[in-house]
Design a protein around this motif. Structure first.
Motif, PDB file in Angstrom:
ATOM      1  N   SER A 177      33.300  28.439 -71.523  1.00  0.00           N
ATOM      2  CA  SER A 177      32.203  29.142 -70.840  1.00  0.00           C
ATOM      3  C   SER A 177      31.898  30.501 -71.456  1.00  0.00           C
ATOM      4  O   SER A 177      31.342  31.373 -70.790  1.00  0.00           O
ATOM      5  N   VAL A 178      32.242  30.698 -72.722  1.00  0.00           N
ATOM      6  CA  VAL A 178      31.944  31.938 -73.429  1.00  0.00           C
ATOM      7  C   VAL A 178      31.333  31.583 -74.779  1.00  0.00           C
ATOM      8  O   VAL A 178      31.824  30.677 -75.473  1.00  0.00           O
ATOM      9  N   ALA A 179      30.258  32.260 -75.167  1.00  0.00           N
ATOM     10  CA  ALA A 179      29.602  31.991 -76.438  1.00  0.00           C
ATOM     11  C   ALA A 179      30.464  32.488 -77.593  1.00  0.00           C
ATOM     12  O   ALA A 179      31.015  33.595 -77.537  1.00  0.00           O
ATOM     13  N   VAL A 180      30.576  31.669 -78.632  1.00  0.00           N
ATOM     14  CA  VAL A 180      31.348  32.020 -79.825  1.00  0.00           C
ATOM     15  C   VAL A 180      30.393  32.659 -80.833  1.00  0.00           C
ATOM     16  O   VAL A 180      29.435  32.007 -81.277  1.00  0.00           O
ATOM     17  N   ASP A 181      30.638  33.893 -81.199  1.00  0.00           N
ATOM     18  CA  ASP A 181      29.729  34.627 -82.080  1.00  0.00           C
ATOM     19  C   ASP A 181      29.465  33.880 -83.377  1.00  0.00           C
ATOM     20  O   ASP A 181      30.391  33.424 -84.065  1.00  0.00           O
ATOM     21  N   GLY A 182      28.165  33.759 -83.722  1.00  0.00           N
ATOM     22  CA  GLY A 182      27.759  33.230 -85.012  1.00  0.00           C
ATOM     23  C   GLY A 182      28.016  31.761 -85.225  1.00  0.00           C
ATOM     24  O   GLY A 182      27.863  31.267 -86.348  1.00  0.00           O
ATOM     25  N   LYS A 485      22.910  36.445 -83.004  1.00  0.00           N
ATOM     26  CA  LYS A 485      23.898  35.525 -82.410  1.00  0.00           C
ATOM     27  C   LYS A 485      25.268  36.161 -82.248  1.00  0.00           C
ATOM     28  O   LYS A 485      26.294  35.609 -82.640  1.00  0.00           O
ATOM     29  N   LYS A 486      25.300  37.347 -81.656  1.00  0.00           N
ATOM     30  CA  LYS A 486      26.541  38.019 -81.311  1.00  0.00           C
ATOM     31  C   LYS A 486      26.481  38.469 -79.866  1.00  0.00           C
ATOM     32  O   LYS A 486      25.409  38.742 -79.340  1.00  0.00           O
ATOM     33  N   LYS A 487      27.641  38.542 -79.261  1.00  0.00           N
ATOM     34  CA  LYS A 487      27.701  38.976 -77.868  1.00  0.00           C
ATOM     35  C   LYS A 487      27.190  40.404 -77.728  1.00  0.00           C
ATOM     36  O   LYS A 487      26.473  40.730 -76.770  1.00  0.00           O
TER      37      LYS A 487
END
Length: 578
Positions: A177-182, A485-487
């Motif tokens: 449930s967390v976006a992975v950078d790049g 595409k980074k947090k």
């Protein structure tokens, strides 16, 4: 930066439109002979060549400033709207770029917290201001709907079309449930791709939702079907709106300091959890007794292992050697700072040494804090408690939510030639302000004339078209920033969107309410206020309590835009809301 040739093109079109077009007026007249055709008289108004005039010859328009072009035809006003809209877009771009240059030199604080939000909302505020200053009270009452349309349209566009587009272009793979950078390997999966933000973005969304309070205040007399208190409600809403504007600017000024304090506190808790986990492993799970209380005997033995010279006290060098042996993998921890934090917690005698009793009491205090924060969990194997592990995971998550571990990547390097950069920033801000001030009034007049020529309500023209001019620069910047595409960049992008809407709700609304109150205009915008409330509250609540947005959430934003437009039309022109 807008290319220079675009600026020349805009001024060329504008200058071209300033000249009157002249032509020979051809009238039908008897032909001198029936044998020779003059090309005119023999054609007696064929029906397929008749065009319905867009404006009668008797109609006239008033030139803005006495020299700017004007027209009463629909196509002419459409052309003027495009030209003036491009100039307002140019003004917004200059203001945005000048603000960024100024921020690089002076940094956050007064500049980032006070000037930049105001400068970002300046084009909208200018248009709202001139919409209520023109002509008589009756004319102002007619044109002020342009200002309200811009205010509602800008808010709705930022929170729907632009918000959804930022989710689409900024999406990454979701893991736990967390976006992975790049990382983007799952295409356009609605549930397995998305964006993640930090906790500060949630705070910005909550502030945005709270900023709609003046709208509710000014709308209360109509909700209560009262006509006597409308003018007073406008005054109260104006005072509240100005108070919220000042409060928001102060919050923006002090936010960097607040962030640093929060980050320091989070790192302190991370030091506590890391040391407790290390001590627990060193004590082979016997750091706590069967009741979950600190095992004093084990803690004393741990003290002896850290006390290398066995003098009964721990020095700074011994604490640093102990902390270096602990692997704080999740964060970039300053070991010297960690030593200072431990010494501040344990050294109650202030002699720069940690005695055995101070060490025991300090560890006991940390364990109690971990138990209170992490909760009590009983492991099934050996009967020991693992709330320390839960406390560690919770502090790690809290640190991640703050989203400040990547700030070093975003800090600008020293600006070359700061004197020239400062002058360039000031000139860009000045030019943007002058363009916005000069062409706001002509744009409002063109919209009003286009509405008269086409019978399209001016509200819908300003709701759809004007936000494209005043917010295009901000929209393009937000989408490009989100595409990294980074947090960190996603957090900044959405925070800027929420901040822009907040400034609409406090600064632009304050200008609007001041016009209504000073000029004695009628507040007659129930459907528009309802749309703003719905969009701000829905998106504010949506973004206030979550930090990860899967791709499917963009559909919610996209659907809100046509819903808002349809709602205003139905309430205003079907049910006749007022």
């Amino acid at each position: 930066m807008v290319p220079r040739h675009y600026l020349l093109l805009f001024f060329f079109l504008f200058g071209l439109s300033c000249f009157q077009a002249q032509a020979r007026f051809i009238t039908g007249r008897p032909s001198p002979t029936d044998l020779v055709s003059d090309g005119i008289s023999t054609v007696k108004n064929p029906p397929y060549l008749l065009l319905k005039p867009l404006a009668s010859a008797e109609e006239s328009c008033e030139q803005t400033y006495g020299f700017l072009p004007c027209t009463t035809t629909a196509l002419g006003n459409l052309f003027l709207i495009i030209v003036y809209g491009c100039l307002m877009f140019l003004a917004a771009t200059y203001l945005s770029n000048g603000s960024e240059l100024l921020l690089q030199i002076l940094g956050p604080g007064i500049v980032g917290g006070l000037f930049l939000p105001i400068l970002g909302a300046l084009p909208d505020a200018m248009l709202i201001l001139v919409s209520g200053l023109s002509g008589t009270t009756e004319t102002a009452q007619s044109q002020v709907s342009v200002g309200m349309g811009l205010l509602a349209g800008s808010t709705v566009m930022l929170l729907t079309v632009i918000w959804g587009s930022c989710v689409v272009v900024g999406r990454c793979d979701l893991r736990d449930s967390v976006a992975v950078d790049g990382t983007i390997t799952k295409g356009f999966s609605l549930t397995e791709t998305g964006v993640s933000t930090d906790i500060w973005t949630c705070y910005a969304a909550r502030i945005m939702a709270i900023s709609v309070i003046p709208f509710i205040i000014v709308q209360l007399p109509q909700i209560l079907s009262s006509t006597s208190g409308r003018h007073l409600a406008v005054l109260i809403a104006l005072i509240v709106s100005l108070s919220m504007l000042v409060s928001y600017c102060l919050y923006q000024v002090f936010q960097p300091w607040i962030q640093r304090r929060r980050l320091a506190f989070a790192k302190h808790k991370h030091v506590i959890s890391g040391i407790l986990r290390h001590l627990k492993k060193t004590a082979l799970g016997k750091l706590l007794d069967d009741n979950g209380d600190p095992n004093t005997e084990i803690i004393r033995k741990l003290f002896d292992t850290i006390d290398e010279n066995h003098d009964g006290s721990l020095s700074n060098s011994e604490l640093k050697a102990f902390i270096i042996g602990i692997r704080f993998e999740e964060i970039d921890l300053d070991r010297d700072d960690a030593v200072r934090k431990v010494m501040a917690d344990f050294d109650t005698s202030h002699d720069s040494l940690v005695q055995e009793g101070e060490f025991v009491r300090g560890i006991q205090k940390w364990i109690i804090e971990a138990k209170r924060t992490g909760g009590t969990y009983l492991e099934s194997n050996n009967g020991t408690f693992k709330f320390i592990d839960h406390f560690h995971q919770q502090t790690k998550r809290e640190h991640d939510l703050l989203g400040l571990e990547e700030q070093s990547d975003e800090v600008a390097e020293g600006v070359e030639n700061p004197g020239w950069t400062s002058l360039k920033a000031v000139l860009m801000l000045l030019l943007g302000t002058l363009i916005a001030a000069a062409f706001a009034d002509p744009l409002v007049d063109a919209v009003d004339n286009f509405s008269d020529a086409t019978s399209i309500p001016s509200f819908f023209i300003s709701f759809i078209a004007l936000p494209l001019a005043t917010n295009s620069s901000e929209a393009v910047s937000a989408i490009i920033f989100a595409s990294r595409k980074k947090k960190r960049t996603a957090s900044l992008t959405f925070s800027e969107l929420y901040g822009a809407v907040t400034m609409n709700n406090v600064l632009c609304l304050s200008v609007f309410l001041a016009l209504v109150y000073v000029r004695g205009l009628t507040w007659d915008f129930s459907s528009e206020v309802l749309v703003i409330l719905i969009v701000c509250i829905v998106m504010g609540a949506f973004a206030s309590f979550r930090t990860t947005f899967p791709l499917w959430t963009c559909s919610v934003a996209y659907l809100l835009y046509p819903f808002s437009l349809a709602l205003v039309y139905v309430l205003d022109y079907v049910f006749g809301w007022s």
